[in-house]
Design an enzyme around this catalytic site. Structure first.
Site, PDB file in Angstrom:
ATOM      1  N   CYS A 170       0.900  -1.304   0.173  1.00  0.00           N
ATOM      2  CA  CYS A 170      -0.016   0.012  -0.096  1.00  0.00           C
ATOM      3  C   CYS A 170       0.928   1.382   0.155  1.00  0.00           C
ATOM      4  CB  CYS A 170      -0.834   0.022   1.172  1.00  0.00           C
ATOM      5  SG  CYS A 170      -2.169  -1.340   1.248  1.00  0.00           S
TER       6      CYS A 170
HETATM    7  C1  UGA Z   1      -0.892   0.022   5.884  1.00  0.00           C
HETATM    8  C2  UGA Z   1      -1.551   1.076   6.876  1.00  0.00           C
HETATM    9  O1  UGA Z   1      -1.002   1.057   8.040  1.00  0.00           O
HETATM   10  C3  UGA Z   1      -3.072   0.728   7.133  1.00  0.00           C
HETATM   11  O2  UGA Z   1      -3.719   1.795   7.789  1.00  0.00           O
HETATM   12  C4  UGA Z   1      -3.770   0.800   5.879  1.00  0.00           C
HETATM   13  O3  UGA Z   1      -5.167   0.515   5.686  1.00  0.00           O
HETATM   14  C5  UGA Z   1      -2.950  -0.239   4.965  1.00  0.00           C
HETATM   15  O4  UGA Z   1      -1.544  -0.011   4.582  1.00  0.00           O
HETATM   16  C6  UGA Z   1      -3.687  -0.398   3.400  1.00  0.00           C
HETATM   17  O5  UGA Z   1      -3.673   0.713   2.554  1.00  0.00           O
HETATM   18  O6  UGA Z   1      -4.238  -1.203   2.953  1.00  0.00           O
HETATM   19  P1  UGA Z   1       0.097  -2.607   6.195  1.00  0.00           P
HETATM   20  O7  UGA Z   1       0.336  -2.187   4.872  1.00  0.00           O
HETATM   21  O8  UGA Z   1      -0.624  -3.607   6.385  1.00  0.00           O
HETATM   22  O9  UGA Z   1      -0.923  -1.299   6.554  1.00  0.00           O
HETATM   23  O10 UGA Z   1       1.420  -2.239   6.992  1.00  0.00           O
HETATM   24  P2  UGA Z   1       1.882  -1.553   8.402  1.00  0.00           P
HETATM   25  O11 UGA Z   1       1.498  -2.273   9.561  1.00  0.00           O
HETATM   26  O12 UGA Z   1       1.519  -0.137   8.292  1.00  0.00           O
HETATM   27  O13 UGA Z   1       3.384  -1.263   7.884  1.00  0.00           O
HETATM   28  C7  UGA Z   1       3.811  -0.934   6.833  1.00  0.00           C
HETATM   29  C8  UGA Z   1       5.737  -1.080   7.051  1.00  0.00           C
HETATM   30  O14 UGA Z   1       6.033  -0.002   7.722  1.00  0.00           O
HETATM   31  C9  UGA Z   1       5.949  -2.345   7.448  1.00  0.00           C
HETATM   32  O15 UGA Z   1       6.995  -2.421   6.384  1.00  0.00           O
HETATM   33  C10 UGA Z   1       6.592  -1.990   8.597  1.00  0.00           C
HETATM   34  O16 UGA Z   1       7.553  -2.969   9.233  1.00  0.00           O
HETATM   35  C11 UGA Z   1       6.920  -0.737   8.655  1.00  0.00           C
HETATM   36  N1  UGA Z   1       6.750   0.130   9.938  1.00  0.00           N
HETATM   37  C12 UGA Z   1       5.933   0.226  10.557  1.00  0.00           C
HETATM   38  C13 UGA Z   1       8.116   0.784  10.281  1.00  0.00           C
HETATM   39  O17 UGA Z   1       9.018   0.740   9.641  1.00  0.00           O
HETATM   40  N2  UGA Z   1       8.015   1.419  11.188  1.00  0.00           N
HETATM   41  C14 UGA Z   1       6.794   1.868  12.124  1.00  0.00           C
HETATM   42  O18 UGA Z   1       7.028   2.578  13.042  1.00  0.00           O
HETATM   43  C15 UGA Z   1       5.760   1.166  11.665  1.00  0.00           C
END
Ligand code: UGA
Length: 484
Positions: free
Chosen positions: A273
């Protein structure tokens, strides 16, 4: 209510299952016959091959054939439908814009069917996929082309995160409904009656364009948080030996105006996403003649972060990857998923291969089959023959010259003792996720430890102190590296 869910992937399947829990009659439709057969079988392995989410199989088992039906044809279902949710893939095109092919194909299929209805009951087509602003209007045009009567279009974006899709559908933080008429708002209030007056869930009614925008602004803001911490907080920690990242985070996020989410510094954010949405928003704004400097910077910082730790290993730890064997721990874009889309590990693999490594010894608790099946297939590129697959982290580490941690799997927190058992120093541990809190014991035994958000830690501190006075390490390194 009678509801059709078009598209049964990560968004559509949990949504259909949870809607059916509330006693709606739900028809989950997909063009992929194999996928529909897998869901109909009720078999865990078959369902999880397509969507692997905690609680999903149980949710399907609960209502299948009672309220939840899977189908590859809507011919006999379309009459008297109240709501149609569109949950289709919207992949990126090369120029960053959104490919609406699947979406529009489905819209034409539905337009043809809806035009034939005999009952002419009010039906609302509701979009749940992330689509460019004004896609609801395009949907309206398609319906007009087909001569559909008594319909409405609405936007109801989903905000689910992978790994909590079922829980997130049952108890979202918000429900955003963008529609044009009170009649359509009323229909959607009936679908979501459990959320409308909920004490904790925000139920927002607005225009379709606002609803579509909310999703883009939310996702790009989340990526901005992550990139701020990676591009600013982590950079400070990497410049001064005495900065403690965890304390820095606590001190800054104690201010309730500042989010704690996103402060987890990393080797970049992946997933299907964030990258796609920010590129699409840049494209949409550019098309309106608006500047997108901030978004472009956020995107660049995040992409650069995916290989940054490998560059630091070269410039700060003087590690030469040529002909070395590197253990790669974690392939998925985050823990608790087998999804590798846009994963930092993919970029790391490209970078390591380009640097001439002899072998990449890969391990991931969930993503190994997918990795071997698709992206890492030797058919794609002979360089991928250099990737070997191992059943445990320890096996991947054995026989390697360096280790790179790419995903935040909890099991990697115990890696210090695994490393000690598997390999002798000199050995470089590159940690893209700050997974080894007890790294001191590694250094005491002669290993080098290079973590995102911290300076290089290596066994002879007195030598380091001589080289870098005033506690400032790595000065000048940034001049050799591309600065993010
Ligand atoms: C993300 C959004 O968080 C959701 O709110 C949204 O609905 C979704 O995309 C979407 O558009 O469908 P997601 O892709 O499941 O959700 O993943 P996240 O949990 O947000 O993590 C994304 C990336 O950021 C991962 O690689 C994670 O490890 C990284 N991350 C997350 C960081 O590097 N640091 C952080 O503090 C948080």
């Amino acid at each position: 209510m009678k509801i059709i869910v078009v598209g049964t992937g990560f968004v559509g399947l949990p949504h259909a299952a949870v809607l059916s829990e509330y006693g709606h009659e739900v028809y989950a439709y997909d063009i992929d016959e194999e996928r529909i057969r897998a869901y109909q079988s009720g078999d865990r392995d078959q369902i999880e091959r397509y969507v692997n989410e905690p609680g999903l199989v149980e949710a399907i088992e609960e209502t299948i054939d009672r309220y939840l039906h899977f189908t590859t044809s809507l011919d006999d279902v379309i009459e008297s439908t109240d709501i149609i949710f569109m949950c289709l893939p919207t992949p990126p095109k090369r120029d960053g814009s959104t490919d609406l092919r699947f979406y529009m194909n489905a819209a034409h299929y539905l337009g043809g069917l809806l035009a034939q209805r005999s009952d002419k009951k009010r039906v609302v087509l509701v979009n749940k996929s992330t689509v460019p602003v004004s896609t609801a209007r395009q949907l309206q045009k398609v319906m007009e082309e087909h001569g559909v009567e008594n319909y409405g279009v609405a936007s109801n974006p989903e905000f689910l995160a992978q790994g909590s899709a079922v829980e997130g559908s049952r108890r979202p933080d918000r429900v955003v409904v963008g529609a044009d008429t009170e009649e359509d708002f009323v229909l959607l209030r009936q679908v979501y009656s459990q959320f409308v007056n909920h004490v904790r869930i925000r139920y927002l009614e607005t225009t379709p364009e606002t609803a579509e925008s909310i999703k883009y602004v939310a996702n790009t803001l989340l990526l901005t948080y992550i990139s701020f911490w990676n591009g600013v907080g982590a950079r400070l920690g990497e410049s001064y030996a005495n900065i403690h990242m965890e304390d820095l985070k606590i001190g800054v996020t104690a201010d309730e105006r500042i989010s704690t989410w996103g402060s987890y510094v990393s080797n970049g954010a992946g997933g299907s996403c964030f990258g796609k949405d920010i590129q699409s928003l840049i494209y949409q704004l550019n098309r309106s003649g608006r500047s997108t400097d901030l978004l472009q910077a956020v995107y660049n910082i995040n992409e650069y972060q995916k290989t940054y730790m490998i560059d630091r290993a070269v410039y700060e730890a003087n590690f030469n990857f040529n002909n070395k064997r590197v253990a790669l721990l974690g392939l998925a874009f985050k823990k608790r998923t087998n999804d590798m889309r846009d994963s930092s590990a993919l970029k790391a693999v490209e970078s390591l291969l380009a640097k001439g490594v002899a072998e990449i010894r890969a391990y991931d608790p969930l993503a190994m089959d997918d990795a071997q099946r698709s992206w890492f297939s030797p058919d794609n590129n002979h360089l991928f023959e250099r990737i070997t697959y191992h059943g445990t982290a320890k096996k991947a580490i054995e026989g390697s010259d360096a280790l790179y941690i790419s995903t935040d799997w909890e099991e990697f927190r115990g890696l210090a003792s695994t490393i000690e058992q598997a390999v002798e120093p000199p050995y470089l541990v590159i940690d893209g996720r700050r997974m080894i809190p007890d790294y001191d014991r590694l250094i005491a035994k002669g290993y080098d430890y290079l973590s995102v958000g911290s300076v290089l830690r290596r066994p002879q501190p007195e030598e380091m102190d001589e080289d870098h006075s005033n506690g400032q390490l790595n000065a000048g390194v940034g001049q050799k590296m591309k600065t993010a």
